[in-house]
Design an enzyme around this catalytic site. Structure first.
Site, PDB file in Angstrom:
ATOM      1  CG  ASP A   1       2.485  -3.001   9.135  1.00 51.60           C
ATOM      2  OD1 ASP A   1       2.727  -4.169   8.732  1.00 51.60           O
ATOM      3  OD2 ASP A   1       2.547  -2.011   8.388  1.00 51.60           O
TER       4      ASP A   1
ATOM      5  CB  THR B   1      -2.237   7.107  -2.938  1.00 53.53           C
ATOM      6  OG1 THR B   1      -1.574   5.838  -3.079  1.00 53.53           O
ATOM      7  CG2 THR B   1      -1.385   8.208  -3.543  1.00 53.53           C
TER       8      THR B   1
ATOM      9  CG  ASP C   1       6.197  -3.438   9.873  1.00 47.15           C
ATOM     10  OD1 ASP C   1       6.892  -3.884   8.941  1.00 47.15           O
ATOM     11  OD2 ASP C   1       5.870  -2.241   9.977  1.00 47.15           O
TER      12      ASP C   1
ATOM     13  NE  ARG D   1      -2.575   0.198   3.572  1.00 50.74           N
ATOM     14  CZ  ARG D   1      -3.350   0.539   4.569  1.00 50.74           C
ATOM     15  NH1 ARG D   1      -4.663   0.521   4.411  1.00 50.74           N
ATOM     16  NH2 ARG D   1      -2.863   0.903   5.721  1.00 50.74           N
TER      17      ARG D   1
HETATM   18  C1  PRP Z   1      -1.171  -4.751   4.432  1.00 48.53           C
HETATM   19  C2  PRP Z   1      -2.018  -6.008   4.505  1.00 48.53           C
HETATM   20  C3  PRP Z   1      -2.807  -5.941   3.232  1.00 48.53           C
HETATM   21  C4  PRP Z   1      -3.032  -4.465   3.072  1.00 48.53           C
HETATM   22  C5  PRP Z   1      -4.431  -4.151   3.518  1.00 48.53           C
HETATM   23  O1  PRP Z   1      -0.084  -4.925   3.601  1.00 48.53           O
HETATM   24  O2  PRP Z   1      -1.256  -7.178   4.632  1.00 48.53           O
HETATM   25  O3  PRP Z   1      -2.145  -6.470   2.109  1.00 48.53           O
HETATM   26  O4  PRP Z   1      -2.097  -3.799   3.919  1.00 48.53           O
HETATM   27  O5  PRP Z   1      -4.721  -2.829   3.270  1.00 48.53           O
HETATM   28  P1  PRP Z   1      -5.823  -2.366   2.201  1.00 48.53           P
HETATM   29  O6  PRP Z   1      -7.017  -3.240   2.420  1.00 48.53           O
HETATM   30  O7  PRP Z   1      -6.062  -0.937   2.574  1.00 48.53           O
HETATM   31  O8  PRP Z   1      -5.226  -2.518   0.837  1.00 48.53           O
HETATM   32  P2  PRP Z   1       1.030  -3.782   3.441  1.00 48.53           P
HETATM   33  O9  PRP Z   1       0.694  -2.875   2.309  1.00 48.53           O
HETATM   34  O10 PRP Z   1       1.279  -3.133   4.764  1.00 48.53           O
HETATM   35  O11 PRP Z   1       2.288  -4.609   2.953  1.00 48.53           O
HETATM   36  P3  PRP Z   1       3.134  -5.742   3.720  1.00 48.53           P
HETATM   37  O12 PRP Z   1       2.270  -6.964   3.826  1.00 48.53           O
HETATM   38  O13 PRP Z   1       4.303  -5.931   2.813  1.00 48.53           O
HETATM   39  O14 PRP Z   1       3.532  -5.206   5.082  1.00 48.53           O
HETATM   40  N1  URA Z   2      -2.479  -3.221   6.987  1.00 49.24           N
HETATM   41  C1  URA Z   2      -2.113  -3.687   8.206  1.00 49.24           C
HETATM   42  O1  URA Z   2      -1.139  -4.434   8.328  1.00 49.24           O
HETATM   43  N2  URA Z   2      -2.845  -3.304   9.263  1.00 49.24           N
HETATM   44  C2  URA Z   2      -3.918  -2.497   9.160  1.00 49.24           C
HETATM   45  O2  URA Z   2      -4.550  -2.198  10.196  1.00 49.24           O
HETATM   46  C3  URA Z   2      -4.274  -2.022   7.880  1.00 49.24           C
HETATM   47  C4  URA Z   2      -3.548  -2.415   6.806  1.00 49.24           C
END
Ligand code: PRP
Ligand code: URA
Length: 209
Positions: free
Chosen positions: A200, A108, A203, A104
């Site tokens: 997160d 944005t 993380d 994400r």
């Molecule tokens: C997180 C999560 C989803 C997304 C959800 O990933 O694992 O993929 O955010 O958010 P959304 O519904 O608003 O799209 P992130 O972008 O943090 O990436 P990561 O898994 O690499 O930490």
């Molecule tokens: N992605 C995450 O990992 N946590 C949230 O709460 C939203 C998006």
């Protein structure tokens, strides 16, 4: 909403309460993600078709049921979806695994694709997309759109925690997709994080914060 199933089994709720706790460390967090994914898969595969088989026990012939040759692909959304793969595979060991990399954009909140590798026979397989968090729904909706380019088979989305905004978006853009969650939380905050959520997920699984 008829295409949303909240899997609120007591064992899932118990594990989820520990998962959410800010004091839960990386090792236990990873184990819980996997265990919850396994328990959710048990329910999400409830509609798998069965075929009659006869099995010779040491005593007699038993009329039994087996999964009717259903082919499944699991597609984790990288990174955090990776944490759920082992749990799903422990219930559906013959599944193939495709990967889709999306992150994400923090400003944005739009998903940005950076990786994709699907099993070569993906178009013959039903798909279960896994990602612990369904927040705005942008990542899940993009992943579903992408996979629809590969297969006409049914697609399921399995997330541990969802915000109402994410469920509504996936439902609006992909009303054919059945969504399974362990909890439907209250809302998103101004940074697009689920409230109360768990923070997160990526993380916390990989210890990157
Ligand atoms: C997180 C999560 C989803 C997304 C959800 O990933 O694992 O993929 O955010 O958010 P959304 O519904 O608003 O799209 P992130 O972008 O943090 O990436 P990561 O898994 O690499 O930490
Ligand atoms: N992605 C995450 O990992 N946590 C949230 O709460 C939203 C998006």
């Amino acid at each position: 909403m008829e295409n949303l199933t909240v899997l609120d089994h007591p064992m899932i709720q118990h594990k989820l309460s520990i998962l959410r706790d800010e004091h839960t460390g990386t090792k236990q967090f990873r184990e819980l993600i996997s265990e919850i994914a396994m328990l959710m898969t048990y329910e999400a595969t409830r509609d798998f078709p069965l075929a009659d088989v006869e099995v010779k026990t040491p005593v007699a012939i038993a009329k039994c049921k087996q999964i009717a040759g259903k082919k499944t692909a699991i597609v984790p959304i990288l990174r955090a979806g990776l944490g759920m793969v082992d749990g799903v595979l422990s219930i559906v060991p013959s599944a193939k695994v495709g990967h889709i990399g999306l992150y994400r954009d923090p400003d944005t909140l739009n998903p940005v694709e950076y990786y994709c590798k699907m099993p070569p026979d993906i178009k013959e397989r039903d798909v279960i997309i896994v990602d612990p968090m369904l927040a705005t729904g942008g990542s899940a909706a993009a992943a579903i759109q992408f996979i629809k380019g590969y297969t006409d088979h049914p697609i399921k989305l399995m997330c541990i925690i969802a915000a109402p905004e994410g469920v509504e978006r996936v439902h609006r853009e992909h009303p054919d997709v059945q969504i399974y969650v362990a909890a439907l939380d209250e809302k998103l905050n101004e940074h697009g994080y689920i409230v109360p959520g768990l923070g997160d997920a990526g993380d916390r699984i990989f210890g990157t914060k």
